[in-house]
Scaffold this active site. Structure first.
Site, short mmCIF file in Angstrom:
data_model
loop_
_atom_site.label_atom_id
_atom_site.label_comp_id
_atom_site.label_asym_id
_atom_site.label_seq_id
_atom_site.Cartn_x
_atom_site.Cartn_y
_atom_site.Cartn_z
N LYS A 137 0.89 -1.17 0.00
CA LYS A 137 0.00 0.00 0.00
C LYS A 137 0.93 1.22 0.00
O LYS A 137 1.42 1.65 1.05
CB LYS A 137 -0.88 -0.03 1.26
CG LYS A 137 -2.23 0.62 1.12
CD LYS A 137 -2.20 2.08 0.78
CE LYS A 137 -1.90 2.97 1.96
NZ LYS A 137 -1.63 4.38 1.56
N GLU A 176 9.61 1.63 10.91
CA GLU A 176 10.62 2.68 10.76
C GLU A 176 9.86 3.99 10.80
O GLU A 176 9.10 4.32 9.88
CB GLU A 176 11.39 2.49 9.45
CG GLU A 176 12.20 1.18 9.47
CD GLU A 176 12.97 0.88 8.19
OE1 GLU A 176 13.03 1.75 7.30
OE2 GLU A 176 13.50 -0.23 8.08
N CYS A 181 13.86 11.10 6.75
CA CYS A 181 13.66 10.84 8.18
C CYS A 181 14.94 11.02 8.98
O CYS A 181 14.90 11.23 10.18
CB CYS A 181 13.12 9.43 8.36
SG CYS A 181 14.24 8.19 7.70
N GLU A 195 9.05 16.80 15.05
CA GLU A 195 9.55 16.58 13.69
C GLU A 195 8.85 17.52 12.71
O GLU A 195 7.62 17.59 12.69
CB GLU A 195 9.30 15.13 13.27
CG GLU A 195 9.85 14.81 11.89
CD GLU A 195 9.53 13.39 11.42
OE1 GLU A 195 8.34 12.99 11.49
OE2 GLU A 195 10.45 12.69 10.97
P1 NAD Z 1 2.31 8.61 7.20
O1 NAD Z 1 2.46 7.88 8.48
O2 NAD Z 1 1.34 9.72 7.13
O3 NAD Z 1 1.90 7.62 6.02
C1 NAD Z 1 2.69 6.49 5.69
C2 NAD Z 1 1.80 5.43 5.07
O4 NAD Z 1 0.88 4.96 6.06
C3 NAD Z 1 0.96 5.92 3.90
O5 NAD Z 1 0.93 4.89 2.93
C4 NAD Z 1 -0.41 6.11 4.54
O6 NAD Z 1 -1.47 6.01 3.63
C5 NAD Z 1 -0.44 4.96 5.52
N1 NAD Z 1 -1.35 5.12 6.65
C6 NAD Z 1 -1.71 6.27 7.28
N2 NAD Z 1 -2.56 5.99 8.30
C7 NAD Z 1 -2.74 4.65 8.32
C8 NAD Z 1 -3.50 3.75 9.13
N3 NAD Z 1 -4.25 4.18 10.14
N4 NAD Z 1 -3.46 2.43 8.84
C9 NAD Z 1 -2.70 1.96 7.83
N5 NAD Z 1 -1.96 2.77 7.02
C10 NAD Z 1 -1.97 4.09 7.27
O7 NAD Z 1 3.78 9.09 6.82
P2 NAD Z 1 4.20 10.01 5.59
O8 NAD Z 1 3.69 11.38 5.86
O9 NAD Z 1 3.86 9.31 4.32
O10 NAD Z 1 5.80 9.97 5.72
C11 NAD Z 1 6.54 10.88 6.49
C12 NAD Z 1 6.89 10.25 7.83
O11 NAD Z 1 7.59 9.04 7.63
C13 NAD Z 1 7.83 11.10 8.67
O12 NAD Z 1 7.41 11.06 10.01
C14 NAD Z 1 9.18 10.42 8.53
O13 NAD Z 1 10.08 10.63 9.58
C15 NAD Z 1 8.75 9.00 8.45
N6 NAD Z 1 9.79 8.19 7.80
C16 NAD Z 1 10.55 7.37 8.57
C17 NAD Z 1 11.57 6.61 7.98
C18 NAD Z 1 12.47 5.70 8.79
O14 NAD Z 1 13.24 4.95 8.19
N7 NAD Z 1 12.42 5.72 10.10
C19 NAD Z 1 11.77 6.69 6.61
C20 NAD Z 1 10.97 7.56 5.87
C21 NAD Z 1 9.97 8.30 6.47
O1 6OD Z 2 18.47 3.81 3.36
C1 6OD Z 2 17.54 3.16 3.86
O2 6OD Z 2 17.49 1.92 3.79
C2 6OD Z 2 16.44 3.86 4.54
N1 6OD Z 2 15.50 3.08 5.11
C3 6OD Z 2 16.41 5.21 4.54
C4 6OD Z 2 15.42 5.98 5.16
C5 6OD Z 2 15.30 7.29 4.86
C6 6OD Z 2 14.28 8.08 5.44
O3 6OD Z 2 13.72 9.01 4.88
#
Ligand code: NAD
Ligand code: 6OD
Length: 502
Positions: A194, A270, A304, A406
């Site tokens: 998804k 993550e 992130c 964040e």
């Molecule tokens: P988000 O949590 O809003 O959405 C991520 C995904 O989850 C989307 O596909 C969304 O449709 C889905 N989703 C949302 N609510 C849901 C629910 N209740 N049940 C199931 N699925 C659901 O995140 P975003 O805005 O797309 O991404 C940005 C965030 O992601 C930031 O907080 C960033 O730090 C984090 N992020 C973390 C990492 C990591 O490796 N730790 C990597 C990239 C992004």
């Molecule tokens: O490099 C990766 O494998 C990874 N998970 C990066 C995450 C980046 C966050 O925005």
């Protein structure tokens, strides 16, 4: 499926995939159905595609197809063939590189140069790395004494979990989705992805690639839609799904954890970050400025791992701030394909308003705005895009909200410190614990401070330098579990022990 039959099937599937109509991909083909929703190009603010939201019935169809794949050809496939197919996926992504590039750029608005060097190559690399990893992983063996004076041999075999749900975000869409799909499939699971509703294009294209290289029907499925009361939630709650691997916001992780509890699914998360960088006075100042300006502003700060708090030892504070200011002001916002563009938009108007809200809050909390703080004036098509200025603050107290929450935009607070202990204390004073970046020419200090950071990964004199065999994940509210190399294989498979009386 190979040869002429395979080519015909691909052609038939491709004809169902009208340009810019992003359908759900289930059981090896694009299927009709679902409620249409619009996908925007963030660089212009114009709609560039329509995707089809999967309802409960479509999600169930995907789960049944995935189940059949696990029990059928995909589940029974010899490892050597599965590996070869996954290596073939990497190759095909490279052959269709330009299409992946166009799709990623259309969804995210990011500069062509960035997507071409980071997102698409990593999409291919993820499949190659895990196709190799699965062939080289070991399992445990223990010989034991038995009560009758004999021996028994225990050995574990690795089994796939079954159907795995992959829920991915919008910031690095292909990279982060394949980072989970590749090891899950390498372990023999069938996946249902998804993708973010903001960035569904490259995942859809990957469906075509899977069919082209001959991945058996149902092993890779794509459902489009949103989170709550939509495809995301339906996938998490479905009893036929054994595990959810998720990248996204921390509060979404909490919601998923709750929704997955009744069916006791395995979870790998993550999540968000509020990462700290520490620059010591003995650092190579030019390298620290170049490295941390890249870290703070790459992908318009939507990484992130980006440092939104930068602690700088007082003797070099003014020089460091001046260097960061000059670098931020040299960034050129614009359309992805325009010559010289180095800064893309943020993902949506809604996200721009969130980022601008923090720009306002920083001023209310007493920040000195070193640069930025608003919206750049752009002309032509980019005038409709969701751009914000790269922004640097000084003068904020370490416990200001902008230093704790964040932002996920091109913004950082720079804060002075007087000794190592203080820097470590401030860096660790966070609910999050994803990553840190430490700059010093004293390597003993680099080791010491790296170890003291309460995070999943610390970089010393670098940032976002990735060896895909290493553990990756977050401490505290930044995640649950570790992926990367064998850590991924351990999550996407489970050992089953066999005890033989000798
Ligand atoms: P988000 O949590 O809003 O959405 C991520 C995904 O989850 C989307 O596909 C969304 O449709 C889905 N989703 C949302 N609510 C849901 C629910 N209740 N049940 C199931 N699925 C659901 O995140 P975003 O805005 O797309 O991404 C940005 C965030 O992601 C930031 O907080 C960033 O730090 C984090 N992020 C973390 C990492 C990591 O490796 N730790 C990597 C990239 C992004
Ligand atoms: O490099 C990766 O494998 C990874 N998970 C990066 C995450 C980046 C966050 O925005």
């Amino acid at each position: 499926m190979t040869g002429e039959a395979g080519a015909a099937a691909v052609a038939e599937r491709a004809s169902l995939q009208k340009p810019h109509a992003l359908r759900n991909f289930i059981d090896g083909r694009f299927v009709d159905g679902g409620k249409p929703f619009e996908v925007y190009d963030p660089a212009t603010g114009k709609v560039h595609a329509t995707a089809y939201e999967a309802d409960r019935a479509i999600v169930d169809q995907a789960v049944q197809a995935a189940r059949r794949a696990v029990e059928g050809e995909w589940g029974r496939m010899p490892l050597a063939k599965r590996r070869a197919l996954l290596a073939g996926v990497a190759e095909r992504i490279e052959e269709r590189f330009d299409e992946f590039l166009e799709a990623e750029i259309a969804d995210t608005g990011k500069p062509r140069e960035l997507a071409g060097h980071l997102d698409i190559p990593r999409g291919a690399a993820n499949f190659r790395v895990f196709a190799d990893a699965i062939s080289n992983v070991s399992t445990e063996t223990f010989e034991m004494d038995t009560p009758d004076g004999g021996k028994a041999l225990n050995y574990a075999v690795r089994k796939p979990l079954g159907v795995v749900g992959v829920i991915s975000p919008w910031n690095l869409p292909l990279l982060l989705m394949t980072w989970k799909v590749a090891p899950a499939m390498a372990c023999g699971n069938a996946v249902i992805v998804k993708p973010s509703e903001e960035t569904p294009s490259t995942t859809t294209l990957l469906g075509e690639v899977m069919a082209e290289v001959g991945i058996p029907d149902g092993a890779f499925n794509v459902i489009h839609g949103f989170g709550p009361n939509s495809a995301g939630e339906f996938l998490v709650a479905h009893p036929g799904v054994r595990a959810i691997t998720f990248t996204g916001e921390t509060r979404t992780g909490s919601a998923i954890m709750k929704a997955a509890a009744p069916t006791v699914k395995a979870l790998s998360f993550e999540l968000g970050g509020k990462n700290a960088a520490i620059v010591f006075a003995d650092a190579d100042l030019d390298a620290a400025v170049t490295g941390l300006a890249r870290a703070a502003f790459l992908n318009t700060g939507q990484v992130c791992l980006a440092p939104e708090r930068i602690y700088v030892e007082r003797p070099i504070f003014d020089h460091f701030v001046a260097g960061m200011k000059a670098t931020a002001e040299a960034l050129k916002p614009g359309l992805p394909n325009d010559h010289g563009t180095t800064l893309g938009p943020v993902i949506s108007e809604q996200h721009r308003q969130k980022v601008l809200g923090y720009y306002q809050l920083a001023v209310e909390e007493g920040a000195t705005v070193v640069t930025g703080g608003g919206v750049p004036k752009l002309e032509g098509a980019a005038a409709g895009g969701y751009f914000v200025e790269p922004t640097i603050w000084t003068g904020l107290p370490h416990d200001a909200r902008v230093c704790r929450e964040e932002i996920f935009g091109p913004a950082c607070a720079i804060i002075p410190f007087d000794n190592e202990e203080d820097a470590i204390r401030m860096a660790n004073d966070s609910d999050y614990g994803l990553a840190s970046s430490i700059w010093t020419t004293n390597l003993s200090r680099g080791h010491r401070v790296g170890r003291a950071m309460e995070v999943g990964i610390s970089w010393v004199n670098c940032w976002f330098l990735r060896d895909l065999r290493t553990p990756f994940g977050g401490a505290k509210m930044s995640g649950v579990g570790r992926e990367g190399g064998e850590h991924s294989l351990n999550f996407y498979s489970e050992p089953s022990n066999i005890c033989i009386k000798l």
